[in-house]
Design an enzyme around this catalytic site. Sequence first.
Site, PDB file in Angstrom:
ATOM      1  N   ARG A   6       0.835  -1.219   0.000  1.00 21.83           N
ATOM      2  CA  ARG A   6       0.000   0.000   0.000  1.00 21.83           C
ATOM      3  C   ARG A   6       0.862   1.258   0.000  1.00 21.83           C
ATOM      4  O   ARG A   6       0.536   2.245  -0.649  1.00 21.83           O
ATOM      5  CB  ARG A   6      -0.892   0.043   1.243  1.00 21.83           C
TER       6      ARG A   6
ATOM      7  N   TYR B   4       0.156 -13.473  -0.242  1.00 20.74           N
ATOM      8  CA  TYR B   4       0.667 -13.258  -1.597  1.00 20.74           C
ATOM      9  C   TYR B   4       1.984 -12.497  -1.555  1.00 20.74           C
ATOM     10  O   TYR B   4       2.314 -11.842  -0.554  1.00 20.74           O
ATOM     11  CB  TYR B   4      -0.352 -12.538  -2.480  1.00 20.74           C
TER      12      TYR B   4
HETATM   13  C1  LIG Z   1      -7.790  -5.898   6.290  1.00 22.22           C
HETATM   14  C2  LIG Z   1      -8.143  -5.070   5.093  1.00 22.22           C
HETATM   15  C3  LIG Z   1      -7.711  -5.487   3.830  1.00 22.22           C
HETATM   16  C4  LIG Z   1      -8.039  -4.731   2.691  1.00 22.22           C
HETATM   17  N1  LIG Z   1      -7.613  -5.171   1.474  1.00 22.22           N
HETATM   18  C5  LIG Z   1      -7.985  -4.478   0.359  1.00 22.22           C
HETATM   19  C6  LIG Z   1      -7.571  -4.933  -0.935  1.00 22.22           C
HETATM   20  O1  LIG Z   1      -6.848  -5.909  -1.082  1.00 22.22           O
HETATM   21  N2  LIG Z   1      -8.008  -4.234  -2.029  1.00 22.22           N
HETATM   22  C7  LIG Z   1      -8.802  -3.112  -1.912  1.00 22.22           C
HETATM   23  O2  LIG Z   1      -9.186  -2.525  -2.953  1.00 22.22           O
HETATM   24  N3  LIG Z   1      -9.173  -2.636  -0.681  1.00 22.22           N
HETATM   25  C8  LIG Z   1      -8.796  -3.295   0.448  1.00 22.22           C
HETATM   26  N4  LIG Z   1      -9.170  -2.850   1.673  1.00 22.22           N
HETATM   27  C9  LIG Z   1      -9.996  -1.625   1.785  1.00 22.22           C
HETATM   28  C10 LIG Z   1      -9.180  -0.350   1.743  1.00 22.22           C
HETATM   29  O3  LIG Z   1      -8.154  -0.394   2.698  1.00 22.22           O
HETATM   30  C11 LIG Z   1     -10.046   0.919   2.001  1.00 22.22           C
HETATM   31  O4  LIG Z   1     -11.254   0.803   1.300  1.00 22.22           O
HETATM   32  C12 LIG Z   1      -9.292   2.170   1.514  1.00 22.22           C
HETATM   33  O5  LIG Z   1      -8.086   2.341   2.230  1.00 22.22           O
HETATM   34  C13 LIG Z   1     -10.134   3.447   1.653  1.00 22.22           C
HETATM   35  O6  LIG Z   1      -9.409   4.550   1.167  1.00 22.22           O
HETATM   36  P1  LIG Z   1      -9.898   6.040   1.466  1.00 22.22           P
HETATM   37  O7  LIG Z   1      -8.910   6.937   0.818  1.00 22.22           O
HETATM   38  O8  LIG Z   1     -11.339   6.175   1.117  1.00 22.22           O
HETATM   39  O9  LIG Z   1      -9.831   6.171   3.051  1.00 22.22           O
HETATM   40  P2  LIG Z   1      -8.559   6.154   4.027  1.00 22.22           P
HETATM   41  O10 LIG Z   1      -7.489   5.261   3.490  1.00 22.22           O
HETATM   42  O11 LIG Z   1      -9.096   5.866   5.385  1.00 22.22           O
HETATM   43  O12 LIG Z   1      -8.001   7.648   3.971  1.00 22.22           O
HETATM   44  C14 LIG Z   1      -8.654   8.707   4.632  1.00 22.22           C
HETATM   45  C15 LIG Z   1      -7.661   9.847   4.801  1.00 22.22           C
HETATM   46  O13 LIG Z   1      -8.361  10.980   5.326  1.00 22.22           O
HETATM   47  C16 LIG Z   1      -7.608  11.537   6.380  1.00 22.22           C
HETATM   48  N5  LIG Z   1      -8.555  12.229   7.276  1.00 22.22           N
HETATM   49  C17 LIG Z   1      -9.470  11.666   8.095  1.00 22.22           C
HETATM   50  N6  LIG Z   1     -10.162  12.625   8.762  1.00 22.22           N
HETATM   51  C18 LIG Z   1      -9.659  13.813   8.330  1.00 22.22           C
HETATM   52  C19 LIG Z   1      -9.950  15.176   8.674  1.00 22.22           C
HETATM   53  N7  LIG Z   1     -10.884  15.495   9.585  1.00 22.22           N
HETATM   54  N8  LIG Z   1      -9.253  16.162   8.053  1.00 22.22           N
HETATM   55  C20 LIG Z   1      -8.287  15.859   7.119  1.00 22.22           C
HETATM   56  N9  LIG Z   1      -7.956  14.586   6.791  1.00 22.22           N
HETATM   57  C21 LIG Z   1      -8.642  13.574   7.382  1.00 22.22           C
HETATM   58  C22 LIG Z   1      -6.931  10.339   7.033  1.00 22.22           C
HETATM   59  O14 LIG Z   1      -5.824  10.726   7.824  1.00 22.22           O
HETATM   60  C23 LIG Z   1      -6.551   9.527   5.797  1.00 22.22           C
HETATM   61  O15 LIG Z   1      -5.300   9.932   5.269  1.00 22.22           O
HETATM   62  C24 LIG Z   1      -8.820  -3.552   2.825  1.00 22.22           C
HETATM   63  C25 LIG Z   1      -9.220  -3.122   4.097  1.00 22.22           C
HETATM   64  C26 LIG Z   1      -8.887  -3.871   5.216  1.00 22.22           C
HETATM   65  C27 LIG Z   1      -9.342  -3.389   6.565  1.00 22.22           C
END
Ligand SMILES: Cc1cc2nc3c(=O)[nH]c(=O)nc-3n(C[C@H](O)[C@H](O)[C@H](O)COP(=O)(O)OP(=O)(O)OC[C@H]3O[C@@H](n4cnc5c(N)ncnc54)[C@H](O)[C@@H]3O)c2cc1C
Length: 388
Positions: free
Chosen positions: A108, A217
Amino acid sequence: MRDEGNGAIIIGAGLGGLVAALALQRGGVPVRVFEKAGELGEVGAGISLAPNATRALIALGLGPELKKIANSPKGMGRKDYATGVLRALDDSTGYQKKYGAPYYQLHRADLHALLVDAVRGHDRDAIALDHDFVSYAADDDGVAAHFVGGAVARGALLIGCDGLKSVLRGLMWGVDQPRYLGYVAYRGLTPTASLPPGYVTPDAASCHGPGTHFTRYLIRGGETVNYVGFARRDDWVDDGWSVPATVDEVLESFAGWNDELRLIVNNTEAGRCHKWGMFGRKPMPHWTQGRATLLGDAAHPMLPFLGQGVSMAIEDGIVLARAIAKHGITPAALVSYETARRPRANDIVERSAARGEQVHRPSDSTDEMSVGLPPDIFSYDAVNVPLS
Ligand SMILES: Cc1cc2nc3c(=O)[nH]c(=O)nc-3n(C[C@H](O)[C@H](O)[C@H](O)COP(=O)(O)OP(=O)(O)OC[C@H]3O[C@@H](n4cnc5c(N)ncnc54)[C@H](O)[C@@H]3O)c2cc1C
């Protein structure tokens, strides 16, 4: 005050926020990403990107760099949980031909760094750290985002990519806490060199035991084995994203499993074993209000049993940029984006939960599990899906 004028304000520099930022930049839309953390980074774990996600990233011009940092598994196997014997094998090298895009597995943090570089390559000031978003106000001319400490940013649209505990989602729809969904994930990284030569065969495999499920993997050119083991557990209390775990507690959750699992887990690199509880929310009936919308986990957190969480966020980012290219940087673009994306994302939320039930039955379900996922998940094309 930072004034993006006719640009977009993105809250959150996770994988979702960065893909959205890059897609918008490539369409010529000025973007500022505001991240609450003081430094950029991602959790130390692997991620799978199915062809629906890699197709979208390639369309963003990231194909050659992605190829350098990703592993394209030659085969994805199903193994017997007790004996480790291979029961089925999917030749994933055929995905490129079948879906027009590869299946990748990678770290990641490597994907995050690639996106940060690409976004900063367009505009070196595009990402502002130490900005903890707390509220916003919209009027006919634009939207103002407010941060802890009093900073204010102004733009035409506000995109909440702030994850599972989204502040923007709470401001728009009322605060509700994510629910614990009854699963714990144990994740670890093991140096391949610590295992006998040729041990990790095929290079991606999973097993399904009673109420448990383990996938491993290769990533980083085969140097590292990424593993994730899921177990049903009723008593999770910590809502931390990544809590340190011990090798012994992983092995305890997978007692009676095969030697391969034990060897991989026993050789976990020091400090590289973590656990976290799976939290989620019900699919939402709306994502957008006027000049503000949600994207990624902020809009549709899901259980990881189809490996599609990040992939949905990547699809969201592409479609959002296309909707803005079509309707201009206006509230109408957000309606077009949501109309195209919400049915797809909510469907995957429901199917990920259903897959969890199927995978974690009380008895071994290895023989019933197909290798590969339903083709409609992989064939979705965010670059060409029709927009209203
Ligand atoms: C065990 C596990 C395995 C997974 N495996 C996969 C996989 O193989 N393939 C896949 O596609 N997905 C996978 N996922 C899902 C994936 O990790 C999430 O769906 C993804 O990380 C979401 O991305 P995002 O950018 O929406 O949110 P996040 O990654 O949560 O990013 C949110 C960002 O917003 C910031 N933030 C939060 N609040 C504020 C605020 N108030 N002000 C400013 N910044 C803020 C945070 O600091 C963070 O940087 C997995 C999840 C888990 C738990």
